[in-house]
Design a protein around this motif. Structure first.
Motif, PDB file in Angstrom:
ATOM      1  N   ASP A   1     -32.374  16.591   8.288  1.00 30.62           N
ATOM      2  CA  ASP A   1     -31.276  15.949   9.032  1.00 30.62           C
ATOM      3  C   ASP A   1     -31.691  15.639  10.464  1.00 30.62           C
ATOM      4  N   ILE A   2     -32.437  16.569  11.078  1.00 25.03           N
ATOM      5  CA  ILE A   2     -32.905  16.344  12.452  1.00 25.03           C
ATOM      6  C   ILE A   2     -33.850  15.147  12.494  1.00 25.03           C
ATOM      7  N   ILE A   3     -34.747  15.081  11.528  1.00 25.84           N
ATOM      8  CA  ILE A   3     -35.714  13.981  11.482  1.00 25.84           C
ATOM      9  C   ILE A   3     -34.999  12.645  11.272  1.00 25.84           C
ATOM     10  N   ARG A   4     -34.009  12.625  10.396  1.00 24.16           N
ATOM     11  CA  ARG A   4     -33.258  11.379  10.172  1.00 24.16           C
ATOM     12  C   ARG A   4     -32.522  10.957  11.447  1.00 24.16           C
ATOM     13  N   GLN A   5     -31.961  11.932  12.151  1.00 27.23           N
ATOM     14  CA  GLN A   5     -31.295  11.622  13.414  1.00 27.23           C
ATOM     15  C   GLN A   5     -32.303  11.074  14.416  1.00 27.23           C
ATOM     16  N   GLY A   6     -33.498  11.688  14.453  1.00 29.60           N
ATOM     17  CA  GLY A   6     -34.539  11.232  15.364  1.00 29.60           C
ATOM     18  C   GLY A   6     -34.978   9.807  15.058  1.00 29.60           C
ATOM     19  N   LYS A   7     -35.009   9.469  13.788  1.00 32.18           N
ATOM     20  CA  LYS A   7     -35.374   8.107  13.416  1.00 32.18           C
ATOM     21  C   LYS A   7     -34.309   7.121  13.879  1.00 32.18           C
ATOM     22  N   GLN A   8     -33.048   7.499  13.744  1.00 33.61           N
ATOM     23  CA  GLN A   8     -31.946   6.642  14.207  1.00 33.61           C
ATOM     24  C   GLN A   8     -31.974   6.473  15.719  1.00 33.61           C
ATOM     25  N   GLU A   9     -32.344   7.533  16.432  1.00 35.38           N
ATOM     26  CA  GLU A   9     -32.381   7.491  17.890  1.00 35.38           C
ATOM     27  C   GLU A   9     -33.661   6.863  18.424  1.00 35.38           C
ATOM     28  N   GLY A  10     -34.644   6.679  17.540  1.00 35.25           N
ATOM     29  CA  GLY A  10     -35.901   6.058  17.959  1.00 35.25           C
ATOM     30  C   GLY A  10     -36.886   7.015  18.586  1.00 35.25           C
ATOM     31  N   THR A  11     -36.688   8.334  18.406  1.00 31.06           N
ATOM     32  CA  THR A  11     -37.606   9.314  18.993  1.00 31.06           C
ATOM     33  C   THR A  11     -38.568   9.898  17.961  1.00 31.06           C
ATOM     34  N   MET A  12     -38.304   9.656  16.681  1.00 31.97           N
ATOM     35  CA  MET A  12     -39.186  10.106  15.602  1.00 31.97           C
ATOM     36  C   MET A  12     -39.318   8.962  14.605  1.00 31.97           C
ATOM     37  N   ASN A  13     -40.423   8.988  13.857  1.00 29.13           N
ATOM     38  CA  ASN A  13     -40.623   7.920  12.875  1.00 29.13           C
ATOM     39  C   ASN A  13     -41.351   8.491  11.657  1.00 29.13           C
ATOM     40  N   VAL A  14     -40.569   9.091  10.757  1.00 33.01           N
ATOM     41  CA  VAL A  14     -41.126   9.751   9.572  1.00 33.01           C
ATOM     42  C   VAL A  14     -40.524   9.133   8.324  1.00 33.01           C
ATOM     43  N   ASP A  15     -41.380   8.703   7.412  1.00 26.48           N
ATOM     44  CA  ASP A  15     -40.907   8.177   6.129  1.00 26.48           C
ATOM     45  C   ASP A  15     -41.002   9.225   5.021  1.00 26.48           C
ATOM     46  N   LEU A  16     -42.113   9.942   4.970  1.00 29.20           N
ATOM     47  CA  LEU A  16     -42.335  10.949   3.931  1.00 29.20           C
ATOM     48  C   LEU A  16     -41.890  12.316   4.457  1.00 29.20           C
ATOM     49  N   ILE A  17     -40.591  12.550   4.446  1.00 26.73           N
ATOM     50  CA  ILE A  17     -40.048  13.745   5.085  1.00 26.73           C
ATOM     51  C   ILE A  17     -40.531  15.020   4.403  1.00 26.73           C
ATOM     52  N   ASN A  18     -40.416  15.118   3.090  1.00 31.23           N
ATOM     53  CA  ASN A  18     -40.797  16.347   2.392  1.00 31.23           C
ATOM     54  C   ASN A  18     -42.271  16.686   2.595  1.00 31.23           C
ATOM     55  N   GLU A  19     -43.119  15.679   2.511  1.00 33.55           N
ATOM     56  CA  GLU A  19     -44.551  15.906   2.711  1.00 33.55           C
ATOM     57  C   GLU A  19     -44.831  16.329   4.158  1.00 33.55           C
ATOM     58  N   THR A  20     -44.134  15.710   5.091  1.00 32.71           N
ATOM     59  CA  THR A  20     -44.329  16.038   6.503  1.00 32.71           C
ATOM     60  C   THR A  20     -43.898  17.467   6.802  1.00 32.71           C
ATOM     61  N   LEU A  21     -42.827  17.924   6.154  1.00 30.52           N
ATOM     62  CA  LEU A  21     -42.337  19.278   6.400  1.00 30.52           C
ATOM     63  C   LEU A  21     -43.357  20.334   5.992  1.00 30.52           C
ATOM     64  N   ALA A  22     -44.172  20.050   4.987  1.00 29.48           N
ATOM     65  CA  ALA A  22     -45.217  20.997   4.593  1.00 29.48           C
ATOM     66  C   ALA A  22     -46.202  21.212   5.735  1.00 29.48           C
ATOM     67  N   PHE A  23     -46.574  20.120   6.421  1.00 30.44           N
ATOM     68  CA  PHE A  23     -47.483  20.226   7.562  1.00 30.44           C
ATOM     69  C   PHE A  23     -46.780  20.837   8.777  1.00 30.44           C
ATOM     70  N   PHE A  24     -45.495  20.572   8.901  1.00 32.11           N
ATOM     71  CA  PHE A  24     -44.707  21.163   9.982  1.00 32.11           C
ATOM     72  C   PHE A  24     -44.779  22.690   9.916  1.00 32.11           C
ATOM     73  N   TRP A  25     -44.516  23.254   8.736  1.00 32.61           N
ATOM     74  CA  TRP A  25     -44.498  24.714   8.608  1.00 32.61           C
ATOM     75  C   TRP A  25     -45.904  25.305   8.680  1.00 32.61           C
ATOM     76  N   SER A  26     -46.901  24.576   8.207  1.00 30.46           N
ATOM     77  CA  SER A  26     -48.277  25.063   8.332  1.00 30.46           C
ATOM     78  C   SER A  26     -48.667  25.203   9.796  1.00 30.46           C
ATOM     79  N   THR A  27     -48.219  24.261  10.599  1.00 29.75           N
ATOM     80  CA  THR A  27     -48.494  24.321  12.040  1.00 29.75           C
ATOM     81  C   THR A  27     -47.793  25.508  12.677  1.00 29.75           C
ATOM     82  N   LEU A  28     -46.520  25.713  12.325  1.00 26.86           N
ATOM     83  CA  LEU A  28     -45.788  26.848  12.890  1.00 26.86           C
ATOM     84  C   LEU A  28     -46.351  28.182  12.422  1.00 26.86           C
ATOM     85  N   ASP A  29     -46.904  28.213  11.202  1.00 28.02           N
ATOM     86  CA  ASP A  29     -47.496  29.447  10.689  1.00 28.02           C
ATOM     87  C   ASP A  29     -48.578  29.981  11.629  1.00 28.02           C
TER      88      ASP A  29
END
Length: 205
Positions: free
Chosen positions: A133-161
């Motif tokens: 939901d945050i990513i979709r809001q960011g895309k609407q606001e023009g501050t994020m640009n992610v199409d493959l949300i589920n795939e991106t989230l895997a890398f998101f959590w790997s980074t936080l790990d």
């Protein structure tokens, strides 16, 4: 002695609270169901009325923590921009919590597969939907640009790990700061956020 009859939800909460205390102090492996019912003062059948196994009550503890964290986040971030929500979302995971002691006890007992299972349950049911939901809001606001949300989230959590591990191992502050800056840069890259715009502030505890 006549047992005091309580509302089932009250009993359920008492069992969860007792299990959390025992898992944190004695360890998950060493805590038996009989220990939980003795501490709560109920019959063994009452436990099994609410939870089929010891692992089930552990799952409930983690679900309660995730729900509390999610509720607090949603209330406090309702009026924020997507970038501010993302920053707040990340930073709250590094705040001290009662779940930390439970995590320590599972690590001490080498319960890594169980830890992974519990974490994945909360990612799938609670945290990833919020992040999406945050990513979709960011895309609407023009501050994020992610199409493959589920795939991106895997890398998101790997980074936080990497940051979770650094914080848990209490690495030197200079090392943690370097990893924090790298993590911020990686997250900005994969979410296509402007360089330097995320500005994470995370303190080691």
């Amino acid at each position: 002695m006549t047992r005091i009859r309580k509302d089932p939800e009250v009993r359920r909460t008492e069992l969860i609270d007792a299990a959390l205390e025992l898992f944190s102090s004695k360890g998950y492996e060493k805590t038996m169901i009989i220990d939980i019912v003795k501490k709560t003062g109920v019959a063994k059948g009452t436990f099994f009325y609410h939870f089929p196994t010891k692992e089930a009550i552990l799952e409930e503890i983690c679900a309660r923590w995730a729900s509390e964290l999610a509720t607090s986040f949603l209330v406090k971030s309702r009026q924020l921009s997507a970038l501010d929500k993302l920053r707040f979302f990340i930073e709250q995971f590094f705040l001290p919590s009662y779940i930390d002691t439970l995590y320590d006890s599972l690590v001490a007992g080498n319960q890594f597969n169980l830890l992974y299972k519990l974490w994945q349950q909360q990612l799938e049911t609670v945290f990833n939907p919020m992040l999406a939901d945050i990513i979709r809001q960011g895309k609407q606001e023009g501050t994020m640009n992610v199409d493959l949300i589920n795939e991106t989230l895997a890398f998101f959590w790997s980074t936080l790990d990497c940051l979770f591990e650094a914080a848990y191992n209490k690495e030197p502050s200079a090392v943690f700061t370097n990893k924090l800056q790298l993590a911020q840069s990686i997250l900005e890259r994969i979410l296509r956020i402007e360089d330097g715009a995320l500005e994470l502030t995370i303190a080691q505890h």
